[in-house]
Design a protein around this motif. Structure first.
Motif, PDB file in Angstrom:
ATOM      1  N   ARG A  43       4.569   1.714  30.470  1.00 19.77           N
ATOM      2  CA  ARG A  43       4.286   2.088  32.137  1.00 19.77           C
ATOM      3  C   ARG A  43       4.467   3.570  32.267  1.00 19.77           C
ATOM      4  NH1 ARG A  43       7.377  -0.192  36.689  1.00 19.77           N
ATOM      5  NH2 ARG A  43       5.790   0.931  37.766  1.00 19.77           N
ATOM      6  N   ARG A  44       5.627   4.093  31.557  1.00 21.56           N
ATOM      7  CA  ARG A  44       5.866   5.428  31.764  1.00 21.56           C
ATOM      8  C   ARG A  44       5.066   6.500  30.907  1.00 21.56           C
ATOM      9  NH1 ARG A  44      11.501   8.135  31.416  1.00 21.56           N
ATOM     10  NH2 ARG A  44      10.495   9.754  32.398  1.00 21.56           N
ATOM     11  N   VAL A  45       4.460   5.991  29.909  1.00 21.10           N
ATOM     12  CA  VAL A  45       3.655   6.583  29.038  1.00 21.10           C
ATOM     13  C   VAL A  45       2.281   6.653  29.728  1.00 21.10           C
ATOM     14  CG1 VAL A  45       2.063   6.544  26.794  1.00 21.10           C
ATOM     15  CG2 VAL A  45       4.777   6.061  26.834  1.00 21.10           C
ATOM     16  N   VAL A  46       1.742   5.725  30.276  1.00 18.34           N
ATOM     17  CA  VAL A  46       0.525   5.475  30.925  1.00 18.34           C
ATOM     18  C   VAL A  46       0.805   6.662  32.138  1.00 18.34           C
ATOM     19  CG1 VAL A  46      -0.741   4.112  32.493  1.00 18.34           C
ATOM     20  CG2 VAL A  46      -0.318   3.135  30.364  1.00 18.34           C
ATOM     21  N   ARG A  47       1.785   6.553  33.062  1.00 13.05           N
ATOM     22  CA  ARG A  47       2.117   7.515  34.198  1.00 13.05           C
ATOM     23  C   ARG A  47       1.983   8.868  33.659  1.00 13.05           C
ATOM     24  NH1 ARG A  47       0.589   9.056  38.771  1.00 13.05           N
ATOM     25  NH2 ARG A  47       2.376  10.020  40.034  1.00 13.05           N
ATOM     26  N   ALA A  48       2.496   9.244  32.578  1.00 12.05           N
ATOM     27  CA  ALA A  48       2.670  10.710  32.044  1.00 12.05           C
ATOM     28  C   ALA A  48       1.223  11.063  31.653  1.00 12.05           C
ATOM     29  CB  ALA A  48       3.456  10.651  30.800  1.00 12.05           C
ATOM     30  N   LEU A  49       0.483  10.232  31.049  1.00 12.51           N
ATOM     31  CA  LEU A  49      -0.964  10.501  30.644  1.00 12.51           C
ATOM     32  C   LEU A  49      -1.648  10.718  31.792  1.00 12.51           C
ATOM     33  CD1 LEU A  49      -1.588   8.187  27.459  1.00 12.51           C
ATOM     34  CD2 LEU A  49      -1.374  10.993  27.490  1.00 12.51           C
ATOM     35  N   GLU A  50      -1.635   9.828  33.041  1.00  7.05           N
ATOM     36  CA  GLU A  50      -2.284   9.973  34.302  1.00  7.05           C
ATOM     37  C   GLU A  50      -1.956  11.305  34.797  1.00  7.05           C
ATOM     38  OE1 GLU A  50      -2.912   7.490  38.211  1.00  7.05           O
ATOM     39  OE2 GLU A  50      -0.956   7.229  37.123  1.00  7.05           O
ATOM     40  N   VAL A  51      -0.770  11.626  34.796  1.00  5.94           N
ATOM     41  CA  VAL A  51      -0.388  12.967  35.516  1.00  5.94           C
ATOM     42  C   VAL A  51      -0.858  14.090  35.016  1.00  5.94           C
ATOM     43  CG1 VAL A  51       1.479  14.489  36.146  1.00  5.94           C
ATOM     44  CG2 VAL A  51       1.745  11.933  36.633  1.00  5.94           C
ATOM     45  N   VAL A  52      -0.743  14.172  33.598  1.00  2.28           N
ATOM     46  CA  VAL A  52      -1.323  15.277  32.781  1.00  2.28           C
ATOM     47  C   VAL A  52      -3.030  15.255  32.973  1.00  2.28           C
ATOM     48  CG1 VAL A  52      -1.821  16.006  30.259  1.00  2.28           C
ATOM     49  CG2 VAL A  52       0.527  15.092  30.811  1.00  2.28           C
ATOM     50  N   ALA A  53      -3.652  14.241  33.206  1.00  2.88           N
ATOM     51  CA  ALA A  53      -5.192  14.287  33.243  1.00  2.88           C
ATOM     52  C   ALA A  53      -5.490  14.762  34.450  1.00  2.88           C
ATOM     53  CB  ALA A  53      -5.675  12.760  32.903  1.00  2.88           C
ATOM     54  N   LEU A  54      -4.760  14.352  35.578  1.00  2.00           N
ATOM     55  CA  LEU A  54      -4.678  14.675  36.933  1.00  2.00           C
ATOM     56  C   LEU A  54      -4.625  16.088  37.379  1.00  2.00           C
ATOM     57  CD1 LEU A  54      -3.943  11.422  38.782  1.00  2.00           C
ATOM     58  CD2 LEU A  54      -6.095  12.350  38.776  1.00  2.00           C
ATOM     59  N   THR A  55      -3.341  16.548  36.902  1.00  2.00           N
ATOM     60  CA  THR A  55      -2.923  17.818  37.337  1.00  2.00           C
ATOM     61  C   THR A  55      -3.433  18.930  36.254  1.00  2.00           C
ATOM     62  OG1 THR A  55      -0.755  17.686  36.119  1.00  2.00           O
ATOM     63  CG2 THR A  55      -0.985  16.686  38.560  1.00  2.00           C
ATOM     64  N   GLY A  56      -3.723  18.690  34.943  1.00  3.70           N
ATOM     65  CA  GLY A  56      -3.784  19.750  34.161  1.00  3.70           C
ATOM     66  C   GLY A  56      -2.417  20.548  33.523  1.00  3.70           C
ATOM     67  N   ARG A  57      -1.535  19.672  34.031  1.00  2.00           N
ATOM     68  CA  ARG A  57       0.001  20.295  33.736  1.00  2.00           C
ATOM     69  C   ARG A  57       0.663  19.366  33.021  1.00  2.00           C
ATOM     70  NH1 ARG A  57       3.302  22.219  38.444  1.00  2.00           N
ATOM     71  NH2 ARG A  57       2.739  20.320  39.335  1.00  2.00           N
ATOM     72  N   PRO A  58       1.600  19.792  32.225  1.00  2.00           N
ATOM     73  CA  PRO A  58       2.678  18.869  31.555  1.00  2.00           C
ATOM     74  C   PRO A  58       3.323  17.866  32.417  1.00  2.00           C
ATOM     75  CG  PRO A  58       2.988  20.879  30.776  1.00  2.00           C
ATOM     76  CD  PRO A  58       2.180  21.098  31.975  1.00  2.00           C
ATOM     77  N   TYR A  59       3.526  16.636  32.196  1.00  2.00           N
ATOM     78  CA  TYR A  59       4.023  15.842  32.997  1.00  2.00           C
ATOM     79  C   TYR A  59       5.511  16.101  33.541  1.00  2.00           C
ATOM     80  CZ  TYR A  59       6.562  11.250  34.323  1.00  2.00           C
ATOM     81  OH  TYR A  59       7.309  10.229  34.897  1.00  2.00           O
ATOM     82  N   THR A  60       6.373  16.724  32.670  1.00  5.11           N
ATOM     83  CA  THR A  60       7.541  17.331  32.807  1.00  5.11           C
ATOM     84  C   THR A  60       7.513  18.219  34.017  1.00  5.11           C
ATOM     85  OG1 THR A  60       7.110  18.700  31.122  1.00  5.11           O
ATOM     86  CG2 THR A  60       8.773  16.712  30.568  1.00  5.11           C
ATOM     87  N   ALA A  61       6.485  18.851  34.427  1.00 11.76           N
ATOM     88  CA  ALA A  61       6.454  19.734  35.421  1.00 11.76           C
ATOM     89  C   ALA A  61       6.256  19.362  36.635  1.00 11.76           C
ATOM     90  CB  ALA A  61       5.057  20.783  35.373  1.00 11.76           C
ATOM     91  N   SER A  62       6.130  17.824  36.821  1.00 12.54           N
ATOM     92  CA  SER A  62       6.175  17.252  38.148  1.00 12.54           C
ATOM     93  C   SER A  62       7.446  16.602  38.290  1.00 12.54           C
ATOM     94  CB  SER A  62       5.198  16.141  38.148  1.00 12.54           C
ATOM     95  OG  SER A  62       5.613  14.943  37.210  1.00 12.54           O
ATOM     96  N   LEU A  63       8.376  16.495  37.130  1.00 10.80           N
ATOM     97  CA  LEU A  63       9.734  15.796  37.584  1.00 10.80           C
ATOM     98  C   LEU A  63      10.643  16.614  38.495  1.00 10.80           C
ATOM     99  CD1 LEU A  63      10.302  14.734  33.747  1.00 10.80           C
ATOM    100  CD2 LEU A  63       9.578  13.269  35.718  1.00 10.80           C
ATOM    101  N   PRO A  64      11.559  16.046  38.771  1.00 15.66           N
ATOM    102  CA  PRO A  64      12.689  16.766  39.953  1.00 15.66           C
ATOM    103  C   PRO A  64      13.190  18.119  39.416  1.00 15.66           C
ATOM    104  CG  PRO A  64      13.264  14.534  39.570  1.00 15.66           C
ATOM    105  CD  PRO A  64      12.280  14.714  38.538  1.00 15.66           C
TER     106      PRO A  64
END
Length: 303
Positions: free
Chosen positions: A158-179
């Motif tokens: 689930r978290r892998v899928v979410r990370a790939l989704e965020v990267v695809a949507l934002t064009g930024r690393p998933y970690t950039a969206s973390l708190p």
């Protein structure tokens, strides 16, 4: 001035629950659960959920709010918890957050705005997850966002899928969206329960043995009847997946017990690693006779 927000953090089995009750009594507080799995009705033994009779009459929030077939998300939990905090403070009481789900705690106490979602992209990734497995998607994540891949377990589809989704949507690393390490409310203090690893491992082993001794297998059997296997979040809980494997004939009971202990130890190490990176946490030793006084002092230091 509103009451402070107090968050108790630390590894599972370190003694957070007892300290949370002590602090709630001292501070005129109410407890807010931040454990991702204690939100599920019927998941009691395996999550070490505190029985009502042992809560000292202190109100507890965000326990038993979902059925095991319903998904839980960090975004959903953030909304619930912040609403509970507002409600508690509105009655001039102190919210005492307690739980071992590090991301959930950070999402509640820190500034954290969730990236959007794209249902078609999410479905596409979930179909691929079913087809190739989480390890293969984790490899892809490592190629586009190594830092995120290092923080997410390869079997956490689930978290892998979410990370790939965020990267695809934002064009930024998933970690950039973390708190970010920035409290949503300045009147916030985190208290960490410090415990040495040998003592923690011993506590984990004892807790798991007690779980199985008081009916954990029967709890899982009852939850399977209620749809546990069809859920998206609940079946991932440590211990439950091992018992499901035992009931399916994939392992012996002794193997399920030992695998639960090993998985819990690994989880505790990840928790400790996550929390140690936060310099704002005030640590108190699990066996310090003055731990309650020290924790109260940290809260009062907020002014």
């Amino acid at each position: 001035m509103p009451r402070p927000v107090v968050a108790l953090v630390g590894a599972t089995a370190s003694g957070k629950t007892g300290l949370s009750l002590d602090l709630a009594e001292r501070l005129g507080g109410e407890v807010v659960n931040t454990d991702a799995m204690q939100v599920y009705r019927g998941m009691d033994i395996g999550t070490a959920k505190l029985p009502v009779a042992e809560r000292r009459g202190i109100p507890h929030h965000l326990l038993d709010v979902l059925e095991v077939t319903e998904p839980a998300t960090v975004a959903l939990f953030q909304g619930w918890a912040r609403e509970a905090i507002t409600d508690i403070r509105g009655r001039d009481a102190t919210p005492v957050l307690v739980g071992g789900s590090a991301l959930y705690t950070r999402a509640i106490v820190d500034r954290f705005e969730f990236p959007g979602t794209d249902e078609s992209l999410r479905r596409e990734l979930e179909v691929e997850l079913e087809r190739v497995g989480s390890a293969a998607l984790h490899e892809r994540l490592a190629g586009v966002d190594p830092e995120a891949a290092a923080q997410i377990q390869p079997d956490n589809g689930r978290r892998v899928v979410r990370a790939l989704e965020v990267v695809a949507l934002t064009g930024r690393p998933y970690t950039a969206s973390l708190p970010r390490l920035e409290y949503d409310d300045p009147l916030t203090v985190q208290i960490g329960v410090d415990i040495d690893r040998p003592t923690l491992d011993e506590r984990i082993a004892r807790r798991v043995d007690e779980m199985f001794a008081v009916g954990f297998v029967e709890e899982v059997e009852a939850l399977l009847v209620r749809g546990l296997a069809e859920g998206r979040t609940a079946p991932r809980a440590i211990g439950y997946r091992e018992v499901v494997g035992f009931l399916a004939g994939d392992r012996t009971l002794a193997e399920a017990v030992e695998q639960t202990k090993a998985a819990t130890r690994r989880f505790a190490r990840r928790q400790d690693s996550w929390f140690r990176k936060d310099p704002r946490i005030v640590w108190v030793s699990h066996d310090d006779p003055d731990r309650v006084e020290k924790a109260v002092g940290a809260v009062e230091a907020l002014g």
